[in-house]
Design a protein around this motif. Structure first.
Motif, mmCIF file in Angstrom:
data_model
loop_
_atom_site.group_PDB
_atom_site.id
_atom_site.type_symbol
_atom_site.label_atom_id
_atom_site.label_comp_id
_atom_site.label_asym_id
_atom_site.label_seq_id
_atom_site.Cartn_x
_atom_site.Cartn_y
_atom_site.Cartn_z
ATOM 1 N N GLU A 61 0.853 -1.189 0.000
ATOM 2 C CA GLU A 61 0.000 0.000 0.000
ATOM 3 C C GLU A 61 0.892 1.244 0.000
ATOM 4 N N ARG A 62 0.656 2.143 -0.933
ATOM 5 C CA ARG A 62 1.529 3.308 -1.062
ATOM 6 C C ARG A 62 1.343 4.332 0.044
ATOM 7 N N SER A 63 0.161 4.372 0.678
ATOM 8 C CA SER A 63 -0.081 5.367 1.720
ATOM 9 C C SER A 63 0.413 4.855 3.069
ATOM 10 N N GLU A 64 0.269 5.709 4.086
ATOM 11 C CA GLU A 64 0.657 5.341 5.447
ATOM 12 C C GLU A 64 -0.542 5.133 6.363
ATOM 13 N N PHE A 65 -1.746 5.330 5.841
ATOM 14 C CA PHE A 65 -2.970 5.175 6.638
ATOM 15 C C PHE A 65 -2.947 6.035 7.892
ATOM 16 N N SER A 161 4.655 1.598 0.502
ATOM 17 C CA SER A 161 5.295 0.736 -0.494
ATOM 18 C C SER A 161 4.683 1.050 -1.851
ATOM 19 N N SER A 162 5.293 1.980 -2.548
ATOM 20 C CA SER A 162 4.784 2.416 -3.838
ATOM 21 C C SER A 162 5.348 1.548 -4.950
ATOM 22 N N VAL A 163 4.454 0.946 -5.718
ATOM 23 C CA VAL A 163 4.848 0.028 -6.786
ATOM 24 C C VAL A 163 4.941 0.794 -8.101
ATOM 25 N N LYS A 164 6.044 0.603 -8.802
ATOM 26 C CA LYS A 164 6.283 1.274 -10.078
ATOM 27 C C LYS A 164 5.815 0.442 -11.260
ATOM 28 N N ASP A 165 6.002 -0.874 -11.166
ATOM 29 C CA ASP A 165 5.695 -1.726 -12.311
ATOM 30 C C ASP A 165 5.431 -3.149 -11.821
ATOM 31 N N VAL A 166 4.635 -3.861 -12.603
ATOM 32 C CA VAL A 166 4.416 -5.288 -12.385
ATOM 33 C C VAL A 166 4.615 -5.985 -13.719
ATOM 34 N N GLN A 167 5.414 -7.010 -13.732
ATOM 35 C CA GLN A 167 5.672 -7.756 -14.959
ATOM 36 C C GLN A 167 4.831 -9.018 -14.986
ATOM 37 N N LEU A 168 4.594 -9.518 -16.189
ATOM 38 C CA LEU A 168 3.687 -10.648 -16.351
ATOM 39 C C LEU A 168 4.169 -11.913 -15.656
ATOM 40 N N ASP A 169 5.462 -11.985 -15.354
ATOM 41 C CA ASP A 169 5.968 -13.169 -14.651
ATOM 42 C C ASP A 169 5.803 -13.070 -13.140
ATOM 43 N N GLY A 170 5.147 -11.994 -12.670
ATOM 44 C CA GLY A 170 4.901 -11.829 -11.240
ATOM 45 C C GLY A 170 5.922 -10.978 -10.523
ATOM 46 N N THR A 171 6.856 -10.377 -11.260
ATOM 47 C CA THR A 171 7.855 -9.506 -10.639
ATOM 48 C C THR A 171 7.247 -8.134 -10.347
#
Length: 445
Positions: A61-65, A161-171
């Motif tokens: 989750e990118r925020s801190e709640f 935890s801000s996510v930049k990208d997700v790849q099709l192999d689950g990375t």
């Protein structure tokens, strides 16, 4: 699969549900490493369902709640049954139950029509409930990360935890450059999902369908006004709708009836300048949006503490919700206006579908086939939900031919048929049937 639908009651009850422990992993079952992007209602419900099926779940989750905000949320019977199945405590979430929808004339509040909800609990074996969004979110978060002893594995919640990208192999690639690989990635990051194009292969843009000015007001302050006394005559158990041309005001209680959630729905242009720029949310803007309404409605915002403005979107249904090791759920998969209160309900259905379809795995190599089963179960259902939720006035005769497929050629015509289409649906049983078909086809190969 040890559990089958033969365990169902002999009378074929359409609302039959298994015991929750029936979805727990059997001896020797494969446990997946599951990453969930987004800790909203969709993501947290998915975490509960997937951990119930024995998987190791990590939520990013990118925020801190730190200062969670939000207004109220409706929970129709089709999603309420799922929340109860997974153990939500309605009292802890400070929920309530609707007995009716009441439609008021926008100029004469004393003029009203009723739609009775009191029979929903017996007809659909679940009520239409309401919650403050923050209260429901807190209860889901509690269940996800602190499940009852021995109930299931706790999910790990990673904030900031801000996510930049997700790849099709689950990375999963984070903004700081770190990477982690998962057996399955559930994208629950909302309408502006950064990973939608990964699944469908191209950019998809939603349509700004309407705007909503939303705020909360203390119930007692509203009811203290003489002109408001005709509302909530039978207690704080009604959904109230005031329609004035192309604008509507909807208000209903939450947090055990102590607050009223108010939403002013307008066409997008009401909240835009002549140049098409978004107007700042001011009291003058609210006055303009509600100027034709009776003063009891036009003046509601004067009781508020805080208010905000949201753009509401709709989008054509997708032909697939999963690709590789990525699956879309919630608003990332199917944004829709709140006209039939099915946005969060559909997200909860998505989450439960994953929990059922990913129970009792033998190998991580089954992820592709299980996601195909998810597509089979969900694409038409959420497509129909989007179609029904995207039109103010339902006219089945004007439904484009290509959309009839979402209803198996049985397009609902009346309001009763629409209610039954939504609320008769037993997601968990439907998912079990699809899972059994998958298991049987696997055995014959």
């Amino acid at each position: 699969m040890a559990m089958t639908l033969q365990n169902r009651d002999a009378d074929g009850d359409r609302f039959w549900l298994p015991h929750r422990q029936d979805l727990a992993p059997k001896k020797g079952a494969k446990s997946l490493n599951v990453g969930i992007i987004g800790a909203g209602i969709a993501g947290l419900t998915a975490a509960i369902a997937m951990s119930q099926s024995g998987h190791d779940v990590e939520i990013f989750e990118r925020s801190e709640f730190k200062s969670e905000t939000g207004a109220a949320i409706s929970c129709p019977p089709n999603s309420f049954r799922i929340l109860k199945f997974y153990g939500i405590d309605v009292a802890s979430a400070r929920g309530g139950e609707y007995n009716s929808a009441v439609y008021y004339d926008y100029k004469e509040p004393e003029t009203k029509d009723y739609v009775d909800f009191s029979g929903y609990r017996s007809k659909y074996q679940a009520p239409w409930a309401f919650f403050h969004r923050v209260d429901l979110h807190n209860e889901l978060r509690r269940l996800a990360v602190q499940p009852p002893d021995g109930d299931r594995k706790p999910a790990k919640l990673r904030l900031s935890s801000s996510v930049k990208d997700v790849q099709l192999d689950g990375t999963i690639v984070f903004q700081d450059g770190r990477t982690i690989k998962k057996d399955l990635v559930i994208a629950a990051d909302g309408i502006r999902s950064a990973f939608l194009s990964q699944v469908v292969g191209h950019d998809v843009y939603p349509e700004h369908y309407m705007s909503m000015i939303r705020f909360l007001i203390p119930s007692h302050e509203f009811l203290s006004m003489p002109e408001a006394r005709c509302h909530f005559e039978s207690g704080m158990t009604s959904l109230n709708i005031v329609k004035g041309g192309d604008k509507s005001i909807v208000f209903y209680p939450c947090r055990e009836g102590t607050l009223l959630n108010v939403g002013v729905l307008t066409p997008p242009e009401v909240c835009k300048s002549a140049d098409g720029d978004d107007l700042p949310l001011t009291q003058d803007l609210i006055d303009s949006a509600t100027k034709d309404f009776h003063s009891v409605y036009n003046g509601l915002y004067r009781l508020k503490d805080t208010f905000g403005q949201w753009k509401l979107f709709r989008r054509a249904p997708l032909s697939t919700l999963a690709k590789g090791k990525i699956v879309l759920i919630g608003d990332a998969a199917h944004p829709m206006p709140p006209l039939r209160a099915q946005g969060a309900a559909a997200a909860i259905e998505d989450a439960a579908a994953l929990g059922v379809l990913f129970s009792d795995l033998e190998s991580a190599s089954e992820v592709h086939d299980r996601l195909e089963a998810f597509n089979k179960l969900r694409v038409r259902r959420v497509g129909g939900t989007q179609v029904l939720s995207s039109l103010h006035e339902w006219d089945p005769l004007k439904l484009p031919q290509e959309y009839t497929k979402y209803f198996d050629a049985k397009v609902p015509y009346t309001h009763r048929e629409i209610d039954n289409w939504f609320y008769d649906y037993n997601l968990i049983t439907e998912a079990l049937e699809v899972l059994q078909e998958y298991q049987m086809s696997k055995e014959t190969k």
